[in-house]
Design an enzyme around this catalytic site. Structure first.
Site, short mmCIF file in Angstrom:
data_model
loop_
_atom_site.label_atom_id
_atom_site.label_comp_id
_atom_site.label_asym_id
_atom_site.label_seq_id
_atom_site.Cartn_x
_atom_site.Cartn_y
_atom_site.Cartn_z
N ASN A 224 0.86 -1.20 0.00
CA ASN A 224 0.00 0.00 0.00
C ASN A 224 0.88 1.24 0.00
OD1 ASN A 224 0.59 0.83 2.80
ND2 ASN A 224 -0.38 -1.14 3.28
N ALA A 288 1.47 1.40 11.64
CA ALA A 288 1.69 0.70 10.36
C ALA A 288 0.39 0.50 9.61
CB ALA A 288 2.34 -0.65 10.63
N LYS A 302 8.86 -17.43 -9.82
CA LYS A 302 8.10 -16.38 -10.48
C LYS A 302 6.95 -16.99 -11.28
CE LYS A 302 8.43 -12.56 -13.64
NZ LYS A 302 9.08 -12.05 -14.81
N PRO A 320 -2.97 -11.63 10.53
CA PRO A 320 -3.28 -11.37 11.95
C PRO A 320 -3.46 -9.87 12.15
CG PRO A 320 -0.95 -11.90 11.68
CD PRO A 320 -1.62 -12.16 10.36
N ASP A 321 -4.38 -9.49 13.02
CA ASP A 321 -4.56 -8.07 13.34
C ASP A 321 -3.70 -7.77 14.57
OD1 ASP A 321 -5.46 -5.59 14.38
OD2 ASP A 321 -7.25 -5.77 13.12
N ILE A 322 -2.64 -7.04 14.35
CA ILE A 322 -1.65 -6.83 15.42
C ILE A 322 -2.25 -5.99 16.55
CG2 ILE A 322 0.66 -5.90 15.93
CD1 ILE A 322 1.23 -6.37 12.84
N LEU A 323 -2.92 -4.92 16.17
CA LEU A 323 -3.53 -4.04 17.18
C LEU A 323 -4.56 -4.81 18.02
CD1 LEU A 323 -4.02 -1.20 18.36
CD2 LEU A 323 -5.59 -0.76 16.47
N PHE A 339 -4.12 3.56 14.75
CA PHE A 339 -4.37 4.57 13.72
C PHE A 339 -5.46 4.04 12.81
CE2 PHE A 339 -1.40 8.22 13.27
CZ PHE A 339 -0.84 8.13 14.52
N LYS A 357 -11.13 -3.22 18.35
CA LYS A 357 -9.73 -3.60 18.57
C LYS A 357 -9.30 -3.45 20.02
CE LYS A 357 -8.53 -2.81 13.80
NZ LYS A 357 -7.43 -3.01 12.87
N1 CTP Z 1 -3.73 -2.99 12.18
C1 CTP Z 1 -2.93 -4.00 12.67
N2 CTP Z 1 -2.91 -5.21 12.05
C2 CTP Z 1 -3.66 -5.43 10.96
C3 CTP Z 1 -4.47 -4.40 10.44
C4 CTP Z 1 -4.49 -3.18 11.08
O1 CTP Z 1 -2.26 -3.80 13.68
N3 CTP Z 1 -3.61 -6.61 10.37
C5 CTP Z 1 -3.76 -1.72 12.90
C6 CTP Z 1 -3.14 -0.58 12.16
O2 CTP Z 1 -1.76 -0.44 12.48
C7 CTP Z 1 -3.95 0.60 12.69
C8 CTP Z 1 -5.32 0.03 12.93
O3 CTP Z 1 -5.11 -1.38 13.06
O4 CTP Z 1 -3.46 1.04 13.93
C9 CTP Z 1 -6.37 0.29 11.90
O5 CTP Z 1 -6.05 -0.23 10.67
P1 CTP Z 1 -7.04 -0.12 9.39
O6 CTP Z 1 -6.40 -0.85 8.27
O7 CTP Z 1 -7.37 1.29 9.16
O8 CTP Z 1 -8.32 -0.82 9.92
P2 CTP Z 1 -8.94 -2.21 9.64
O9 CTP Z 1 -9.13 -2.88 10.92
O10 CTP Z 1 -8.15 -2.93 8.62
O11 CTP Z 1 -10.37 -1.85 9.09
P3 CTP Z 1 -10.84 -1.42 7.64
O12 CTP Z 1 -9.81 -1.96 6.66
O13 CTP Z 1 -12.17 -2.04 7.56
O14 CTP Z 1 -10.88 0.09 7.65
#
Ligand code: CTP
Length: 419
Positions: A224, A288, A302, A320-323, A339, A357
């Site tokens: 991204n 992040a 490739k 995995p969602d770190i937050l 964020f 979260k």
């Molecule tokens: N984040 C994280 N791990 C992930 C995705 C997001 O730690 N796999 C954290 C980001 O660092 C940020 C927050 O979650 O602090 C919000 O991330 P965002 O991508 O805006 O939110 P999403 O939960 O992915 O929701 P959406 O894509 O539906 O907006």
């Protein structure tokens, strides 16, 4: 970067002599200082000595027509990055709180559009007087930064709070407010803050920054537009505030801020592992832009066009969602900040994210706008800080100012909570 500038207003108290040392320390840090003396201050320090140290004209009398013609007071109050009143007497604080402008110093304070730092110094009884405390509360509400005076024996023989903080401490606070890196020892490259305790001394702050890259094959990846600038600026600000900082950085081309321990990662799963390995932390600020998805199975070689004209199928799985993981973690940081990049209904989505979260604050960015012209990759940011108590909005600020303010807020929140 242009040289940072401070407009230093010296008001009349016995501590005024310390303004000379303050000017010397600021100049050492590469900050230009222009000084204004009140009439009372001229009884304690001379314009000549301040002029020698600032290497600039020292201003005093608003009705000096030549000066007013050459440089109007409005202009004088706006040429600086920060206006500092040190020492700030009870009298000038009262005038500032009431909006009185009856000399050059107070007129500048009323005319300025720049942040103001007041460093009070006065007799202990004057400090504790209800009028002074009422004025200070008003000034804080007006957004003036106020440094707490030190306690100790006073010039007048009494003992208590009201002494001007040491010039080194004031210089450090000024540098922090204008988001300057701390000066470094040329030999060790380490920050050489001499002063007393900084607001995050003894704290561990964990920060993620940048994008993640999720491989498709050895040469392609999902990514991204995150530049990492905001996260790096926050890491730098936390280090300047005295914290031990661990910065888990995705692939970005940015130098490691001074005093920061950096762990480089590529993927979301590596970022997750690095974050868990860095625990425990007092505060975690997850800046992040983690990729939500990765390929189910990255190809070892490739991927080639097969001649059918159809692209190879990409099957994605969620990262995995770190937050959110930290929100429920057995070693959850005391303060957990996320964020959110949003293009619409910024506050509503941020509030939902806060709950989803289990974070304490969500710093919501409005990233609407054309790619390249928007927040991502740019140097400025408009943020809304959503907490259980409500929303605070900071409009269109440079990313390093957002960083400094956020770290100030973090330090304040941590000081209010048990370790
Ligand atoms: N984040 C994280 N791990 C992930 C995705 C997001 O730690 N796999 C954290 C980001 O660092 C940020 C927050 O979650 O602090 C919000 O991330 P965002 O991508 O805006 O939110 P999403 O939960 O992915 O929701 P959406 O894509 O539906 O907006």
């Amino acid at each position: 970067m242009t040289q940072p500038r401070v407009l230093l207003i010296v008001s009349g108290g016995i501590a005024a002599y310390k303004s000379l040392e303050l000017v010397r320390l600021l100049r050492k840090r590469g900050i230009a200082v222009r000084a204004v003396l009140t009439a009372a201050a001229e009884k304690f320090v001379t314009p000549l000595s301040l002029g020698v140290l600032t290497e600039d004209h020292v201003y005093g009398d608003m009705f000096d027509l030549k000066e007013e013609r050459e440089i109007g007071h409005i202009q004088l109050s706006r040429q600086a990055d920060l206006v500092v009143v040190a020492p700030a007497t009870a009298d000038i604080l009262a005038k500032m709180a009431a909006g009185i402008a009856d000399d050059l110093a107070t007129t500048l304070l009323l005319a300025t559009d720049k942040p103001v730092l007041a460093v009070p110094a006065m007799n202990v009884r004057m400090w504790h007087h209800a009028a002074t405390q009422r004025n200070l509360a008003q000034l804080r509400e007006d957004g003036v930064h106020i440094m707490e005076p030190d306690s100790g024996e006073m010039a007048c023989g009494e003992y208590g709070r009201g002494r001007l903080p040491e010039p080194e401490q004031i210089a450090a606070e000024i540098a922090r407010l204008i988001a300057l890196p701390s000066p470094t020892d040329p030999l060790t490259g380490q920050p050489d803050f001499e002063g007393p305790e900084l607001p995050l001394t003894g704290r561990h702050v964990l920060i993620t920054a940048g994008p993640t890259h999720e491989p498709i094959d050895p040469v392609r990846y999902i990514a991204n537009r995150s530049s990492g600038k905001q996260g790096f600026a926050i890491a730098a600000a936390a280090a300047r505030a005295g914290a031990r900082v661990t910065l888990v950085a995705g692939p970005v081309n940015l130098p490691t801020p001074q005093g920061v321990e950096r762990m480089n990662v590529e993927t979301a799963r590596e970022m997750m592992a690095a974050v868990e390995a860095a625990l425990p932390a007092d505060a975690a600020i997850m800046v992040a832009a983690v990729a939500d998805w990765r390929t189910a199975d990255a190809a070892g070689q490739k991927i080639k066009k097969d001649g059918s004209g159809k692209p190879a199928p990409l099957s994605l799985v969620e990262n995995p969602d770190i937050l959110a993981t930290l929100g429920k973690h057995r070693q959850r940081p005391t303060l957990l900040v996320g964020f959110a990049a949003e293009t619409e209904k910024v506050a509503d989505h941020a509030r939902a994210k806060l709950a989803k979260k289990s974070a304490d604050w969500i710093v919501a960015n409005d990233v609407s706008g054309a790619p390249g012209a928007s927040v991502m990759g740019g140097d400025a940011n408009s943020v809304h800080i959503v907490t259980a108590d409500g929303i605070e909005s900071w409009e269109n600020l440079p990313k390093d100012v957002v960083a400094t303010r956020l770290i100030e807020k973090v330090a304040h929140a941590l000081s209010a909570r048990p370790d």
